[in-house]
Motif scaffolding. Structure first.
Motif, mmCIF file in Angstrom:
data_model
loop_
_atom_site.group_PDB
_atom_site.id
_atom_site.type_symbol
_atom_site.label_atom_id
_atom_site.label_comp_id
_atom_site.label_asym_id
_atom_site.label_seq_id
_atom_site.Cartn_x
_atom_site.Cartn_y
_atom_site.Cartn_z
ATOM 1 N N UNK A 115 0.837 -1.199 0.000
ATOM 2 C CA UNK A 115 0.000 0.000 0.000
ATOM 3 C C UNK A 115 0.874 1.251 0.000
ATOM 4 N N UNK A 116 1.972 1.203 0.740
ATOM 5 C CA UNK A 116 2.869 2.359 0.807
ATOM 6 C C UNK A 116 3.408 2.703 -0.574
ATOM 7 N N UNK A 117 3.754 1.682 -1.354
ATOM 8 C CA UNK A 117 4.276 1.924 -2.701
ATOM 9 C C UNK A 117 3.203 2.542 -3.591
ATOM 10 N N UNK A 118 1.985 2.015 -3.522
ATOM 11 C CA UNK A 118 0.895 2.570 -4.316
ATOM 12 C C UNK A 118 0.604 4.012 -3.917
ATOM 13 N N UNK A 119 0.633 4.275 -2.630
ATOM 14 C CA UNK A 119 0.388 5.627 -2.132
ATOM 15 C C UNK A 119 1.459 6.580 -2.632
ATOM 16 N N UNK A 156 -7.625 5.538 -0.476
ATOM 17 C CA UNK A 156 -7.750 5.229 -1.896
ATOM 18 C C UNK A 156 -6.953 3.983 -2.255
ATOM 19 N N UNK A 157 -5.933 3.658 -1.477
ATOM 20 C CA UNK A 157 -5.112 2.477 -1.779
ATOM 21 C C UNK A 157 -5.357 1.355 -0.773
ATOM 22 N N UNK A 158 -6.386 1.502 0.040
ATOM 23 C CA UNK A 158 -6.633 0.523 1.102
ATOM 24 C C UNK A 158 -7.105 -0.806 0.544
ATOM 25 N N UNK A 163 -7.004 0.640 -5.571
ATOM 26 C CA UNK A 163 -5.730 0.749 -6.283
ATOM 27 C C UNK A 163 -5.934 0.610 -7.786
ATOM 28 N N UNK A 164 -6.775 -0.333 -8.193
ATOM 29 C CA UNK A 164 -7.053 -0.522 -9.620
ATOM 30 C C UNK A 164 -7.728 0.719 -10.210
ATOM 31 N N UNK A 165 -8.644 1.299 -9.464
ATOM 32 C CA UNK A 165 -9.344 2.490 -9.947
ATOM 33 C C UNK A 165 -8.356 3.638 -10.170
ATOM 34 N N UNK A 166 -7.477 3.848 -9.196
ATOM 35 C CA UNK A 166 -6.488 4.918 -9.337
ATOM 36 C C UNK A 166 -5.581 4.681 -10.530
ATOM 37 N N UNK A 167 -5.127 3.433 -10.696
ATOM 38 C CA UNK A 167 -4.248 3.078 -11.814
ATOM 39 C C UNK A 167 -4.932 3.416 -13.137
ATOM 40 N N UNK A 168 -6.189 3.019 -13.280
ATOM 41 C CA UNK A 168 -6.925 3.273 -14.519
ATOM 42 C C UNK A 168 -7.098 4.771 -14.762
ATOM 43 N N UNK A 193 -10.475 13.811 -9.083
ATOM 44 C CA UNK A 193 -10.393 14.499 -7.788
ATOM 45 C C UNK A 193 -11.739 14.445 -7.075
ATOM 46 N N UNK A 194 -12.819 14.658 -7.815
ATOM 47 C CA UNK A 194 -14.144 14.627 -7.192
ATOM 48 C C UNK A 194 -14.474 13.230 -6.681
ATOM 49 N N UNK A 195 -14.021 12.207 -7.413
ATOM 50 C CA UNK A 195 -14.261 10.839 -6.965
ATOM 51 C C UNK A 195 -13.536 10.531 -5.672
ATOM 52 N N UNK A 196 -12.287 10.971 -5.568
ATOM 53 C CA UNK A 196 -11.520 10.776 -4.335
ATOM 54 C C UNK A 196 -12.225 11.470 -3.178
ATOM 55 N N UNK A 197 -12.710 12.678 -3.429
ATOM 56 C CA UNK A 197 -13.401 13.414 -2.373
ATOM 57 C C UNK A 197 -14.664 12.683 -1.914
ATOM 58 N N UNK A 198 -15.507 12.299 -2.855
ATOM 59 C CA UNK A 198 -16.788 11.694 -2.489
ATOM 60 C C UNK A 198 -16.620 10.346 -1.809
#
Length: 223
Positions: A115-119, A156-158, A163-168, A193-198
């Motif tokens: 998770x640390x690496x993805x973050x 977001x990387x939990x 993680x897959x969503x962020x990668x895409x 950004x809005x997705x991360x917020x919500x």
């Protein structure tokens, strides 16, 4: 690397990864035992973390700054403005070699990465986008935002899904910048950004397992 810098980086990593929980209290003496060092570099490291907004002095001790929902809302509002301008400039100024560097950063994370690496890669991605502007003000603004939002962004990387969503989403943004498609790039970064917020502000901030975060402290209210 100086002793102060080493202490600063270790404490910063512990705070950003939530190993030191928001609201957790600690003393300089406890850090002396932890790092087997003198108080001078420890105080210097704490002063730097205080400037970052990650710790605060509380009488004779220190506290890991609680996560403020109001501050997060303000930071994300600011982030929307800054990163939209970043991708506009990136579409006009990015060189193929610059894009390749960011692709390598994204490719460095594998399914079995921590998770640390993805973050870390997620933060690096946004900072490197800012570098595409060749404007130091944007770079410093995004670097500061990544620090201010870092603890919330851990959610977001939990999960693998996160993680897959962020990668895409990161690849979609980068591809639009590569092709100079300004409107699509702006829409993609705004949606990201809005997705991360919500997803991460509000109820999910208390979803981190209790064995990982003790005494989790969130203040303010989500809008």
């Amino acid at each position: 690397m100086s002793q102060m810098t080493a202490i600063y980086e270790q404490l910063r990593d512990s705070i950003l990864s939530l190993k030191m929980a928001p609201g957790e209290r600690f003393s300089e003496r406890s850090l002396e035992s932890r790092f087997s060092g003198s108080r001078t570099p420890i105080r210097a490291a704490l002063a730097r973390l205080e400037t970052d907004g990650l710790v605060a002095r509380e009488e004779r001790s220190w506290i890991v700054t609680p996560i403020s929902l109001d501050e997060l809302e303000q930071a994300i509002e600011f982030r929307q403005v800054i990163e939209v301008e970043v991708v506009k400039l990136a579409c006009a100024r990015a060189q193929p070699a610059d894009i390749a560097v960011i692709e390598e950063i994204l490719a460095s994370c594998k399914d079995d990465s921590s998770r640390a690496a993805w973050h870390r890669v997620g933060s690096d991605f946004h900072v490197e986008l800012a570098r595409l502007t060749n404007n130091g003000f944007y770079i410093r603004a995004v670097e500061d935002l990544m620090i201010r939002l870092s603890r919330a962004r851990w959610l977001e990387v939990w999960t693998v899904e996160g993680r897959d969503r962020s990668w895409d989403e990161h690849h979609v943004i980068l591809n639009f910048i590569r092709e100079g498609r300004v409107d699509e790039a702006v829409a993609a970064i705004a949606s990201h950004i809005d997705g991360v917020r919500s997803r991460n502000i509000g109820s999910r901030l208390t979803d981190v397992p209790s064995h990982q975060v003790r005494g989790f402290s969130v203040v303010g209210k989500a809008s």
